[in-house]
Design an enzyme around this catalytic site. Structure first.
Site, PDB file in Angstrom:
ATOM      1  N   LYS A  51    -106.653-104.199 -47.246  1.00 40.58           N
ATOM      2  CA  LYS A  51    -106.367-103.071 -46.344  1.00 40.58           C
ATOM      3  C   LYS A  51    -107.386-102.565 -45.775  1.00 40.58           C
ATOM      4  O   LYS A  51    -107.803-101.625 -45.116  1.00 40.58           O
ATOM      5  CB  LYS A  51    -105.830-101.784 -47.124  1.00 40.58           C
ATOM      6  N   ARG A 155    -114.382-101.367 -45.056  1.00 41.00           N
ATOM      7  CA  ARG A 155    -113.614-100.300 -44.560  1.00 41.00           C
ATOM      8  C   ARG A 155    -114.099 -98.933 -45.372  1.00 41.00           C
ATOM      9  O   ARG A 155    -114.330 -98.971 -46.547  1.00 41.00           O
ATOM     10  CB  ARG A 155    -112.296-100.386 -44.678  1.00 41.00           C
ATOM     11  N   SER A 163    -104.848 -96.334 -47.409  1.00 41.36           N
ATOM     12  CA  SER A 163    -103.985 -97.290 -47.052  1.00 41.36           C
ATOM     13  C   SER A 163    -103.426 -98.112 -48.104  1.00 41.36           C
ATOM     14  O   SER A 163    -102.293 -98.635 -48.331  1.00 41.36           O
ATOM     15  CB  SER A 163    -104.932 -98.280 -46.093  1.00 41.36           C
TER      16      SER A 163
HETATM   17  N1  LIG Z   1    -107.411-102.896 -34.797  1.00 36.51           N
HETATM   18  C1  LIG Z   1    -107.658-102.223 -35.831  1.00 36.51           C
HETATM   19  N2  LIG Z   1    -108.726-101.122 -36.227  1.00 36.51           N
HETATM   20  C2  LIG Z   1    -108.878-100.701 -37.170  1.00 36.51           C
HETATM   21  N3  LIG Z   1    -107.876-100.719 -38.234  1.00 36.51           N
HETATM   22  C3  LIG Z   1    -106.742-101.760 -37.898  1.00 36.51           C
HETATM   23  C4  LIG Z   1    -106.782-102.379 -36.973  1.00 36.51           C
HETATM   24  N4  LIG Z   1    -105.526-102.986 -37.155  1.00 36.51           N
HETATM   25  C5  LIG Z   1    -104.945-102.861 -38.443  1.00 36.51           C
HETATM   26  N5  LIG Z   1    -105.723-101.790 -38.887  1.00 36.51           N
HETATM   27  C6  LIG Z   1    -105.464-101.218 -40.048  1.00 36.51           C
HETATM   28  O1  LIG Z   1    -105.781-102.168 -41.465  1.00 36.51           O
HETATM   29  C7  LIG Z   1    -105.007-101.800 -42.615  1.00 36.51           C
HETATM   30  C8  LIG Z   1    -104.468-103.203 -42.996  1.00 36.51           C
HETATM   31  O2  LIG Z   1    -105.610-103.848 -43.583  1.00 36.51           O
HETATM   32  P1  LIG Z   1    -105.150-105.229 -44.120  1.00 36.51           P
HETATM   33  O3  LIG Z   1    -104.414-106.053 -42.664  1.00 36.51           O
HETATM   34  O4  LIG Z   1    -106.564-105.935 -44.568  1.00 36.51           O
HETATM   35  O5  LIG Z   1    -104.191-105.220 -45.247  1.00 36.51           O
HETATM   36  S1  LIG Z   1    -103.709-106.060 -46.018  1.00 36.51           S
HETATM   37  O6  LIG Z   1    -104.759-106.479 -47.235  1.00 36.51           O
HETATM   38  O7  LIG Z   1    -103.739-107.720 -45.722  1.00 36.51           O
HETATM   39  O8  LIG Z   1    -102.460-105.856 -46.731  1.00 36.51           O
HETATM   40  C9  LIG Z   1    -104.288-100.771 -42.074  1.00 36.51           C
HETATM   41  O9  LIG Z   1    -104.381 -99.616 -42.364  1.00 36.51           O
HETATM   42  P2  LIG Z   1    -103.542 -98.179 -42.509  1.00 36.51           P
HETATM   43  O10 LIG Z   1    -102.831 -98.061 -41.232  1.00 36.51           O
HETATM   44  O11 LIG Z   1    -104.526 -97.199 -42.742  1.00 36.51           O
HETATM   45  O12 LIG Z   1    -102.753 -98.403 -43.946  1.00 36.51           O
HETATM   46  C10 LIG Z   1    -103.904-101.143 -40.374  1.00 36.51           C
HETATM   47  O13 LIG Z   1    -103.664-100.099 -39.609  1.00 36.51           O
END
Ligand SMILES: Nc1ncnc2c1ncn2[C@@H]1O[C@H](COP(=O)(O)OS(=O)(=O)O)[C@@H](OP(=O)(O)O)[C@H]1O
Length: 367
Positions: A51, A155, A163
Site C-alpha cells: 500500500k 509511504r 490504506s
Molecule cells: N500517483 C499516486 N500517488 C500517490 N499515491 C498513489 C498514487 N497512485 C496510487 N496511489 C495509492 O497507493 C495505494 C496503493 O498502493 P499499492 O499499489 O502499493 O498497493 S498494493 O500493496 O499493491 O495493494 C493506494 O492508496 P489509498 O488510496 O490510500 O488506499 C493508492 O491510492
C-alpha cells in the site's frame, strides 16, 4: 537518538554476520545474464511495504520503452511475481540454471515490448521478507550476484496503515467489524483498530523474543498491517537489504508523495538505471492516473488526510493521539529490537535527497 558513530559498530557487526552467510550463496553462472528468447531475469526489484503506491509506480515505469513490467507473473493482476518468496528455493538451488530460468519465465516480455527492454519484479512483500524463515534478501543476492538493484517505495506510516486496513477485510477476524472499510467518518474506529494492533505487535514481539526466534514472521495483523507503520521495523528490514546490497550501490528511494509528479520520478529512476530519460507525451500521465483510478482515490485520500490532520495533528503542541500511539509502539519496540533510526539508514544506504529525508523525519516528529 544514538549518533551515527555510536550506531556504526552495531551495523558493522551485522554486516560481518551477513557476509559470512553470503559466502555460501555462491554467484550463479547465469546471474545478471539476459536469457535469450522469451525469458530474462529482472534488472531490478521494487520492494516496499504494501500500500505504498507500488502498483502505480510499476505502471509508470512501464510507460518507458526500455522498461517492461513483464507478464507471466504469479499474481498477474497485481503485477507481482513473488518468486523469491514462494518458490521452493533452498540456497544451493539458487545456483541451478533451471531455477533461474523459472524466475526468468515470470519476467516474460509483455506484448509489444522492444527486444532490448529490461524487466523488473515489483513485489512489495519482498521487503519484509528478511523477517521470514527464509531470507529473501539473501536469495536475491544469490540470483543476481549482488548486482541486483533495489527500489524502495515508502509511504507515511499513518496513510499507509489506513490504506492497508481498508484493503484487507480479513482483519475482521481480529477486530470484528471494526477492521473493515474505515472511511473518512470513522476516525474513532480507526484509532481503536490501531490500539488493538499496538497490543498485538508488542505481544507478538515479546512472544518471538522469548522463543528465541527473532526471524519468525509475526502471524496476526502485525505483519502487513501494522508493523510497517513503525520506524524500527522499517529500519531493521532496510538494514538487512542494505547490508546485502552494500557493494552494488545505493538503494533508489521513492516516497509515495514523489508519485504525484510522475514525470519527475520516472526520469529520476531512468537516470539511476542508466536508461535514457523519457519525454512525456501530452496528457499521458493523466491518462495513467485515470486508468488506475488513482486520481479519484488520491482526491479521497487528500480529504481523509485533511480530516485526520484536523482531528489528530492540529494541536501543534505535540499532543496528537496518533503520533503518541506510534511513538509509544516505536519506543517499546525499540527496546526489544534495538533502536535503528530510519532517517540515518536511508542516509547511509539510499540515494535519498535531503527533501525526502526531511519528509521521512516529519513522519515521526514531535510527540
Ligand atoms: N500517483 C499516486 N500517488 C500517490 N499515491 C498513489 C498514487 N497512485 C496510487 N496511489 C495509492 O497507493 C495505494 C496503493 O498502493 P499499492 O499499489 O502499493 O498497493 S498494493 O500493496 O499493491 O495493494 C493506494 O492508496 P489509498 O488510496 O490510500 O488506499 C493508492 O491510492
Amino acid at each position: 537518538m544514538p549518533s551515527l558513530s555510536q550506531q556504526r559498530p552495531r551495523f558493522d557487526s551485522f554486516a560481518s554476520a551477513f557476509s559470512s552467510r553470503l559466502s555460501y550463496v555462491r554467484p550463479s553462472p547465469l546471474a545478471n545474464a539476459v536469457i535469450e528468447g522469451e525469458h530474462r531475469l529482472p534488472l531490478f526489484l521494487v520492494i516496499g511495504a504494501q500500500k505504498s503506491g507500488t502498483t502505480f509506480y510499476r505502471y509508470l515505469l512501464h510507460v518507458h520503452p526500455k522498461l517492461d513490467s513483464a507478464t507471466g507473473l504469479r499474481f498477474k493482476p497485481l503485477g507481482e511475481s513473488h518468486f523469491l518468496q514462494f518458490a521452493d528455493l533452498s540456497e544451493p538451488k539458487l545456483r541451478e540454471p533451471a531455477v533461474l530460468e523459472a524466475y526468468a519465465a515470470h519476467m516474460k516480455p509483455s506484448i509489444g515490448s522492444v527486444n532490448d527492454s529490461y524487466s523488473f519484479d515489483t513485489t512489495p512483500a519482498y521487503f519484509d521478507g528478511a523477517l521470514r524463515g527464509v531470507d529473501i534478501a539473501t536469495r536475491s543476492h544469490g540470483v543476481m550476484r549482488g548486482g541486483m538493484r533495489l527500489v524502495l517505495v515508502l509511504r507515511d506510516p499513518v496513510e499507509r496503515f489506513h490504506s492497508n486496513v481498508n484493503m484487507d477485510k480479513s482483519y475482521e477476524e481480529y477486530f470484528g467489524e471494526k477492521g473493515s472499510e474505515l472511511g473518512v467518518g470513522d476516525l474513532d474506529k480507526f484509532q481503536e483498530v490501531m490500539t488493538a494492533c499496538e497490543d498485538k505487535i508488542i505481544s507478538e514481539h515479546e512472544m518471538n523474543r522469548t522463543r528465541k526466534n527473532p526471524h519468525k514472521r509475526p502471524t496476526v495483523c502485525a505483519s502487513s498491517l501494522a508493523i510497517p507503520i513503525e520506524r524500527s521495523m522499517y529500519s531493521r528490514w532496510l538494514r538487512r537489504w542494505a547490508l546485502l546490497h552494500e557493494a552494488a550501490g545505493p538503494i533508489h528511494l521513492v516516497l509515495n508523495s514523489d508519485l504525484k509528479e510522475p514525470g519527475k520520478v520516472l526520469n529520476r529512476t531512468a537516470r539511476w538505471l542508466g536508461v535514457p530519460e523519457y519525454a512525456e507525451k501530452e496528457g499521458e500521465f493523466d491518462k495513467l492516473f485515470k486508468r488506475k483510478g488513482s486520481k479519484v482515490k488520491l482526491k479521497e485520500h487528500e480529504a481523509l488526510a485533511k480530516v485526520r490532520s484536523d482531528t489528530f495533528f492540529s494541536d501543534g503542541g505535540g499532543n496528537s493521539v496518533l503520533r503518541k500511539l506510534y511513538s509509544n509502539v516505536d519506543r517499546r519496540l525499540g527496546e526489544l529490537t534495538g533502536n535503528y533510526d530510519l532517517v540515518t539508514m536511508l542516509r547511509m544506504y539510499s540515494d535519498a535527497t535531503e527533501e525526502q529525508l526531511e519528509e521521512v523525519r516529519g513522519w515521526y516528529s514531535t510527540v
